[in-house]
Design a protein around this motif. Structure first.
Motif, PDB file in Angstrom:
ATOM      1  N   THR A 160       0.777  -1.388   0.616  1.00  0.00           N
ATOM      2  CA  THR A 160       0.216  -0.426   0.033  1.00  0.00           C
ATOM      3  C   THR A 160       0.711   0.902  -0.191  1.00  0.00           C
ATOM      4  O   THR A 160       0.307   2.235  -0.311  1.00  0.00           O
ATOM      5  CB  THR A 160      -0.535   0.187   1.453  1.00  0.00           C
ATOM      6  N   GLY A 161       1.920   1.145   0.359  1.00  0.00           N
ATOM      7  CA  GLY A 161       3.147   1.988   0.428  1.00  0.00           C
ATOM      8  C   GLY A 161       2.927   3.127   2.050  1.00  0.00           C
ATOM      9  O   GLY A 161       3.953   3.769   2.145  1.00  0.00           O
ATOM     10  N   ASP A 162       2.026   2.956   2.701  1.00  0.00           N
ATOM     11  CA  ASP A 162       1.529   3.128   3.741  1.00  0.00           C
ATOM     12  C   ASP A 162       1.151   2.290   4.643  1.00  0.00           C
ATOM     13  O   ASP A 162       1.063   2.592   5.978  1.00  0.00           O
ATOM     14  CB  ASP A 162       0.047   4.438   3.958  1.00  0.00           C
ATOM     15  N   ALA A 163       1.940   0.743   4.808  1.00  0.00           N
ATOM     16  CA  ALA A 163       1.803  -0.292   5.377  1.00  0.00           C
ATOM     17  C   ALA A 163       0.071  -0.256   6.021  1.00  0.00           C
ATOM     18  O   ALA A 163      -0.111  -0.763   7.506  1.00  0.00           O
ATOM     19  CB  ALA A 163       2.913   0.638   6.656  1.00  0.00           C
ATOM     20  N   ARG A 173       3.233   0.473  13.284  1.00  0.00           N
ATOM     21  CA  ARG A 173       4.195   0.851  11.888  1.00  0.00           C
ATOM     22  C   ARG A 173       4.560   2.605  12.597  1.00  0.00           C
ATOM     23  O   ARG A 173       3.888   3.657  12.944  1.00  0.00           O
ATOM     24  CB  ARG A 173       2.803   1.541  10.700  1.00  0.00           C
ATOM     25  N   LEU A 174       5.673   3.141  11.921  1.00  0.00           N
ATOM     26  CA  LEU A 174       6.224   4.364  12.018  1.00  0.00           C
ATOM     27  C   LEU A 174       5.886   5.738  11.342  1.00  0.00           C
ATOM     28  O   LEU A 174       6.410   5.369  10.486  1.00  0.00           O
ATOM     29  CB  LEU A 174       7.854   4.013  13.038  1.00  0.00           C
ATOM     30  N   VAL A 175       5.897   6.942  11.849  1.00  0.00           N
ATOM     31  CA  VAL A 175       6.156   8.063  11.701  1.00  0.00           C
ATOM     32  C   VAL A 175       6.760   9.078  12.178  1.00  0.00           C
ATOM     33  O   VAL A 175       7.520   8.953  13.389  1.00  0.00           O
ATOM     34  CB  VAL A 175       4.748   8.749  11.031  1.00  0.00           C
ATOM     35  N   THR A 244       0.856  12.890   3.809  1.00  0.00           N
ATOM     36  CA  THR A 244       0.708  12.562   3.357  1.00  0.00           C
ATOM     37  C   THR A 244      -0.720  11.576   3.613  1.00  0.00           C
ATOM     38  O   THR A 244      -0.958  12.225   2.784  1.00  0.00           O
ATOM     39  CB  THR A 244       1.574  11.751   5.362  1.00  0.00           C
ATOM     40  N   SER A 245      -0.489  10.173   3.559  1.00  0.00           N
ATOM     41  CA  SER A 245      -1.541   9.373   3.264  1.00  0.00           C
ATOM     42  C   SER A 245      -1.667   8.542   3.982  1.00  0.00           C
ATOM     43  O   SER A 245      -1.855   7.355   3.516  1.00  0.00           O
ATOM     44  CB  SER A 245      -1.324   8.829   2.062  1.00  0.00           C
ATOM     45  N   TYR A 293       4.218   6.089   6.728  1.00  0.00           N
ATOM     46  CA  TYR A 293       4.670   5.411   7.545  1.00  0.00           C
ATOM     47  C   TYR A 293       5.738   4.017   6.793  1.00  0.00           C
ATOM     48  O   TYR A 293       5.725   3.704   5.972  1.00  0.00           O
ATOM     49  CB  TYR A 293       3.300   4.884   7.926  1.00  0.00           C
ATOM     50  N   THR A 294       6.402   3.943   7.883  1.00  0.00           N
ATOM     51  CA  THR A 294       6.998   2.716   7.775  1.00  0.00           C
ATOM     52  C   THR A 294       7.530   1.678   8.927  1.00  0.00           C
ATOM     53  O   THR A 294       6.200   1.640   9.610  1.00  0.00           O
ATOM     54  CB  THR A 294       8.512   2.826   7.849  1.00  0.00           C
TER      55      THR A 294
END
Length: 425
Positions: A160-163, A173-175, A244-245, A293-294
Motif C-alpha cells: 500500500t505504500g503506507d503499511a 507502523r512508525l512515522v 501524507t497518506s 509510514y514505515t
C-alpha cells in the motif's frame, strides 16, 4: 486475468503500485493462486496515476543491478512508445538522467498484460477494509463497488505504500515527526521561456510570497524557483508540505492542498507579461507522497547501512539511488550521491513486521530511517522488493510454511530463475 473473486487464495497482494503488481505477477507465475487489490482504475501507482513517469534507477556504475518483472515492463513500454533508453554506461551523469522516461498510458496497459498473462485475479476500484488472523490463514474484507467481499489468504503482501494492512492487522507502523513534502505533478505550457523577463518575474514572485498570494513552498526550485519552474514546465516543482497518506483524511488534505497550490501558481503566472496564455497541459489526479509510514521491522535500514553498501545476510534485492531528502521545512533538497562502487541492499528482515506471521511488506514502507527511506522508496527499488516478496509469499503459501521458514538461498535461486538480479550476482 480474472475478475471473479474466489473465496480462498494462496497470496493476496494489497496495492498495485511499483511494488504490488510485480509481487502479484511473480506469485502467480510460480503457480500460487493470487489476488491483486488496487484502489485506483489503473495499475502502476506513482508511475502512472501520480505522474512520476521516470522510474529508476536500474543501473549502478554502468552495470544493471535491478532486472526482472518491473524492468521488463518498463523496457517493453518504452520500446512500444518509441522512447529511447538512456545510455546507462554514462554513469557519471546526474542520477535523474539515468531514469527511464515512460508513457504512463502505455505502461499501464503493458502492466495489465503482464498481470493477465500471469493469471492474477485483479480487482480495481477496490480497497481492503479489515484483516484478521484466524487459525493458519488471513481473513480479508474488501470494499468493492457491489459491497463487502471476504476472501482468505495463506500469505499477505502489503504494498500500500503506507503499511495500511500492517496497521489494520494490529502491528506497529512508525512515522517521523517531520515528513518530506509531497508533490502534485503538473505540466504547464503555452509560453516561450526564452522571451520572458526573468528578473521582473523574480521580483513579482517575491512580492506574491510577501503578500501571501503564493506560499514559499509552492515553487520548489532552490535559489531561483521561478526560473527553475518555467524551465521545466513546472514538473516536479510543487511541494505540498505535510502531505501524507495514512488515512483517508490525510489523503484528502494532501489532494486538496495540491490543487490549491496548482491554482495559486496558475493565477499568478497568467497575470505576468508573456504568460497570459499559460495553460495546464496535464496534471496527475493524485498527489505524489514521498514519505508516510514505515513498519517496525525485524531489521531497520539506516543511512549508514545504505550509504556503506552493506550486504545484509538475508538481502533479496539491490537498491540504487542517492540519499534524497526533501526538507520538511521547505528549505531545499539534500541530495547525497553514493560513493563510487557502492550498491545498497534490502534485507528480508526489513520487510517483515515484528511479531507478524505470513505478512510481508514491499515498497516505501519497508523498515528504515528517514534518510535511507528517501533513497530506497523509488520505483525501481520498489519493483525489485515486490518481486522478492512475491517469491517469498508464493513459496511459503504453496508449501504451508511461514515466510521466515523459506530459506534465503531458495528465494534467491528462484529470483534468478525468474530473471531478477540478486545480491551476490
Amino acid at each position: 486475468m480474472g475478475n471473479a473473486v474466489t473465496r480462498h487464495y494462496d497470496v493476496v497482494v494489497v496495492g498495485g503500485g511499483p511494488a504490488g503488481w510485480p509481487a502479484a505477477v511473480q506469485s502467480a507465475r510460480l503457480g500460487a493462486r493470487t489476488l491483486l487489490v488496487e484502489k485506483n482504475g489503473a495499475l502502476g501507482g506513482t508511475t502512472t496515476v501520480a505522474g512520476v513517469a521516470l522510474p529508476g534507477l536500474y543501473h549502478a556504475w554502468g552495470k544493471q543491478v535491478i532486472g526482472g518483472i518491473g524492468w521488463d515492463a518498463v523496457r517493453d513500454s518504452a520500446e512500444r512508445a518509441g522512447i529511447p533508453l538512456p545510455d546507462f554506461t554514462a554513469w557519471d551523469q546526474p542520477h535523474y538522467r539515468l531514469q527511464v522516461p515512460v508513457n504512463p498510458a502505455v505502461l499501464a496497459a503493458v502492466i495489465d498484460e503482464f498481470v493477465a498473462s500471469a493469471g492474477v485475479d485483479l480487482l480495481l476500484h477496490t480497497m481492503f477494509a479489515t484483516v484478521v488472523r484466524q487459525r493458519d490463514r488471513w481473513r480479508v474484507t474488501l470494499c468493492a463497488k457491489e459491497g463487502l467481499v471476504e476472501v482468505t489468504a495463506a500469505c499477505l503482501v502489503d504494498c500500500t505504500g503506507d503499511a495500511d494492512v500492517v496497521a489494520r492487522a494490529g502491528f506497529t507502523r512508525l512515522v517521523n515527526e517531520k515528513r518530506q513534502p509531497g508533490t502534485l505533478m503538473v505540466r504547464f505550457g503555452g509560453y516561450d521561456n526564452d522571451a520572458l523577463d526573468h528578473p521582473a518575474l523574480r521580483s513579482a514572485y517575491e512580492a506574491a510570497v510577501a503578500d501571501g498570494s503564493l506560499l514559499p513552498e509552492d515553487l520548489a526550485g532552490g535559489s531561483d524557483p521561478v526560473a527553475a519552474f518555467l524551465r521545466t514546465g513546472g514538473e516536479n516543482r510543487i511541494h505540498i508540505n505535510g502531505a501524507t497518506s495514512g488515512t483517508s483524511g490525510e489523503r484528502t488534505a494532501a489532494e486538496v492542498a495540491g490543487r490549491r497550490a496548482m491554482m495559486r501558481i496558475f493565477r499568478f503566472f497568467r497575470q505576468q507579461p508573456g504568460l497570459h496564455d499559460l495553460t495546464i497541459q496535464r496534471w496527475a489526479v493524485e498527489c505524489g507522497i514521498r514519505e508516510s509510514y514505515t513498519i517496525d521491522g525485524l531489521a531497520r535500514i539506516t543511512a549508514a547501512d545504505y550509504t556503506s553498501g552493506r550486504v545484509w545476510p538475508d538481502a533479496l534485492s539491490y537498491s540504487f539511488y542517492p540519499i534524497d531528502v526533501h526538507d520538511p521545512d521547505g528549505d531545499g533538497i539534500d541530495i547525497r550521491p553514493l560513493r563510487h562502487g557502492v550498491v545498497p541492499t534490502i534485507p528480508r528482515a526489513a520487510m517483515i513486521p515484528r511479531g507478524a506471521t505470513n505478512l510481508i511488506v514491499a515498497g516505501r514502507s519497508v523498515s528504515g530511517d528517514q534518510e535511507a527511506n528517501s533513497a530506497y522508496r523509488v520505483q525501481a527499488s520498489c519493483m525489485a522488493m515486490g518481486q522478492a516478496a512475491g517469491v517469498n509469499a508464493a513459496l511459503a503459501a504453496q508449501h504451508d510454511r511461514d515466510l521466515l521458514e523459506v530459506g534465503v538461498a531458495e528465494i534467491r535461486s528462484t529470483l534468478r530463475e525468474q530473471g531478477a538480479i540478486v545480491p551476490g550476482d
